[in-house]
Design an enzyme around this catalytic site. Structure first.
Site, short mmCIF file in Angstrom:
data_model
loop_
_atom_site.label_atom_id
_atom_site.label_comp_id
_atom_site.label_asym_id
_atom_site.label_seq_id
_atom_site.Cartn_x
_atom_site.Cartn_y
_atom_site.Cartn_z
N ASP A 333 52.48 49.12 38.31
CA ASP A 333 51.73 50.34 38.08
C ASP A 333 51.02 50.85 39.33
O ASP A 333 50.82 50.11 40.29
CB ASP A 333 50.62 50.08 37.04
CG ASP A 333 51.18 49.89 35.65
OD1 ASP A 333 52.41 49.76 35.51
OD2 ASP A 333 50.37 49.84 34.71
N HIS A 477 50.82 45.38 39.77
CA HIS A 477 50.49 46.61 40.50
C HIS A 477 51.06 46.53 41.91
O HIS A 477 50.69 45.61 42.66
CB HIS A 477 48.97 46.81 40.54
CG HIS A 477 48.37 46.95 39.17
ND1 HIS A 477 48.10 45.86 38.37
CD2 HIS A 477 48.03 48.04 38.44
CE1 HIS A 477 47.60 46.29 37.21
NE2 HIS A 477 47.55 47.61 37.23
NI NI Z 1 46.92 51.76 36.33
#
Ligand code: NI
Length: 521
Positions: A333, A477
């Site tokens: 992400d 991430h």
């Molecule tokens: Ni996020």
């Protein structure tokens, strides 16, 4: 509509691919909200203005897109979806050997069917006094050449007393095996000038448009884009997209700047006039646009390649069966990041591991080449919204705009409309689900959280793989160095435990817009 848009054309080449993989890009209609006599909107535009009495006040003679002889296309096949009881008949063209294109076209067909069924459920069927609803979708060929084929698709819903037409033009480069977005046919200059030119044209035809809907259609919508038989730029809207239903499905034909003749500038020396045009009106067509125009006006029917020469997608894509294998989807992400994402892509390429990136629209806009590479490398690109707002705090309007803007940035980078969205913070409510459904986005959560953003410790990230089970969706991430550092070990550990890394769509199969998924089965 559903996949292409114009004026803002903020999306570049992707439109081109437009569809390619992703496809689908249209929004589901608001099921059950529309009275049976008013066709639902299937665009991402705000609820269109609906005329309670759709009887045409006038029958405008709308410009038509060029049609070329389909029989000249040797590889042509068709695919039909029909249901005589539900009065559905959808036919789409197919090009033998061009499976990405075919999948996209079939997806369009399925979307027409689903939208229609969603909107006209049996318990809402009109009274016997009104004709039963029906759906008819048909197609034509608008351009043929070895590097550009154009298919015009049109679906018409007749929900009782009124009808609505939705259309779209699919552009495809058979040599490269790439879908080409309508926006990619036009230069930035064209995209700037289009709105006033179209508005003026419609006004000249005495067509009353709804300014807000019109602007939205050009900014976030996907008008059908092609060429007329005279070589003008054809822009076709859906019913209800920019004005009252009584207009039908409006379209305009605009003379391209380079094609202006002396008629437009009487009294000038042709040379001066040309100079003037060149000085004041830059070309509207990109290279792809010129190829599309040429293929429309002078179709070249031989040598359309039987299969694209583009590289095959990674072998993993087609061969994995997550019902039999222990699949796991690695998801990243908040990117792409200029610093870390490319490094991650190098690792994934080396390891031949597909992943899913939930990118922010703002980031995708800033680093489209990284998103394009991820897409080309065979990874899946989903939306993480435009700017990472908590979606549950946004108004309906802001929510819709956020999702549409992010989708647009992604489509511009990859050519493909995303179908997956990860809500920031995992924050969800009914309004978010509804907006996601309209934006054609399934909601993808996770069941394994590495907390990589918190501890910033590669070892801890690797360690969290102990929580993975068959069907897991793992949250990471790609904006943190420590996460990238962990990935080689993450892959090693998962493989050692017998897991097969896949994309989210490989894991989940077909997902439904607006539905939430935490893991595969
Ligand atoms: Ni996020």
């Amino acid at each position: 509509m559903r996949f292409h848009a114009l004026k803002v054309f903020t999306i570049p080449a992707v439109f081109a691919l437009l569809i390619l993989a992703a496809c689908g890009g249209e929004t589901a209609p608001p099921a059950g909200e529309t009275p049976p006599t008013s066709p639902p909107s299937r665009t991402t535009a705000p609820a269109p203005v609906r005329s309670p009495d759709p009887t045409p006040e006038r029958e405008p003679n709308w410009p038509q897109i060029q049609q070329v002889d389909p029989s000249a296309l040797d590889l042509l096949e068709t695919r039909t979806i029909s249901d005589n009881e539900a009065r559905i008949h959808i036919v789409v063209p197919q090009l033998a050997g061009h499976e990405d294109l075919n999948a996209h076209l079939h997806q369009w067909a399925q979307h027409q069917e689903e939208s229609f069924r969603d909107n006209y459920r049996p318990d809402e069927s009109p009274s016997a006094a009104i004709a039963a609803p029906s759906l008819t979708a048909t197609w034509s060929v608008t351009a043929i050449s070895p590097t550009m084929v154009g298919f015009y698709l049109e679906s018409t819903e007749s929900p009782g007393a009124s009808t609505a037409t939705y259309r779209e033009v699919i552009w495809y480069n058979p040599t490269a095996g790439e879908l080409v977005s309508g926006r990619d046919l036009l230069t930035d200059a064209a995209q700037k000038q289009l709105e006033p030119r179209i508005a003026a044209e419609l006004e000249a035809q005495d067509v009353k448009i709804e300014p807000e809907e019109f602007e939205h259609a050009l900014t976030d919508g996907d008008p059908a884009l092609g060429f007329t038989e005279r070589g003008e730029l054809f822009i076709g809207f859906d019913s209800y997209e920019i004005g009252a239903g009584s207009l039908g499905a409006p379209s305009v034909a605009l003379t391209l700047p380079g094609d202006r003749t002396d008629e437009n500038v009487k009294g000038e020396d042709p040379a001066d006039s040309e100079e003037r045009e060149n000085a004041n009106e830059p070309d509207w067509l990109t290279d792809a646009g010129r190829a599309a125009k040429e293929a429309s006006l002078e179709p070249e029917t031989t040598d359309v390649p039987e299969t694209p020469t583009a590289p095959d997608p990674p072998a993993s894509e087609s061969e994995i069966d997550c019902e039999k294998e222990k699949c796991v989807a690695l998801t990243f992400d908040d990117g792409p990041s200029a610093k870390t994402t490319s490094k991650l892509l190098d690792i994934l390429e080396r390891e031949e591991v597909p992943a899913t990136f939930f990118v922010l629209g703002t980031q995708a806009k800033a680093f489209p080449e990284i998103v394009a590479r991820a897409h080309e490398d065979g990874h899946e690109i989903g939306s993480h919204t435009w700017k990472h707002a908590n979606l549950t705090s946004l108004s309906g309007k802001a929510l819709k705009k956020d999702l549409a803007t992010a989708n647009k940035a992604i489509k511009k980078a990859t050519g493909v409309e995303p179908h997956l969205m990860r809500p920031p913070y995992g924050a969800l409510d009914a309004a978010v689900a509804k907006a996601a459904k309209k934006a054609d986005l399934a909601l993808i959560l996770w069941d394994v959280d590495t907390l990589d953003w918190d501890h910033r410790d590669a070892k801890k990230t690797v360690k969290s793989m102990k929580d993975v089970s068959a069907g897991s969706i793992v949250l990471m991430h790609d904006i943190h160095e420590t996460t990238i550092d962990a990935v080689p070990q993450v892959i090693k550990k998962l493989r050692k435990a017998g897991f097969t890394p896949v994309t989210v769509s490989q894991l989940l199969g077909d997902t439904k817009p607006g539905e939430s998924y935490f893991r595969g089965s």
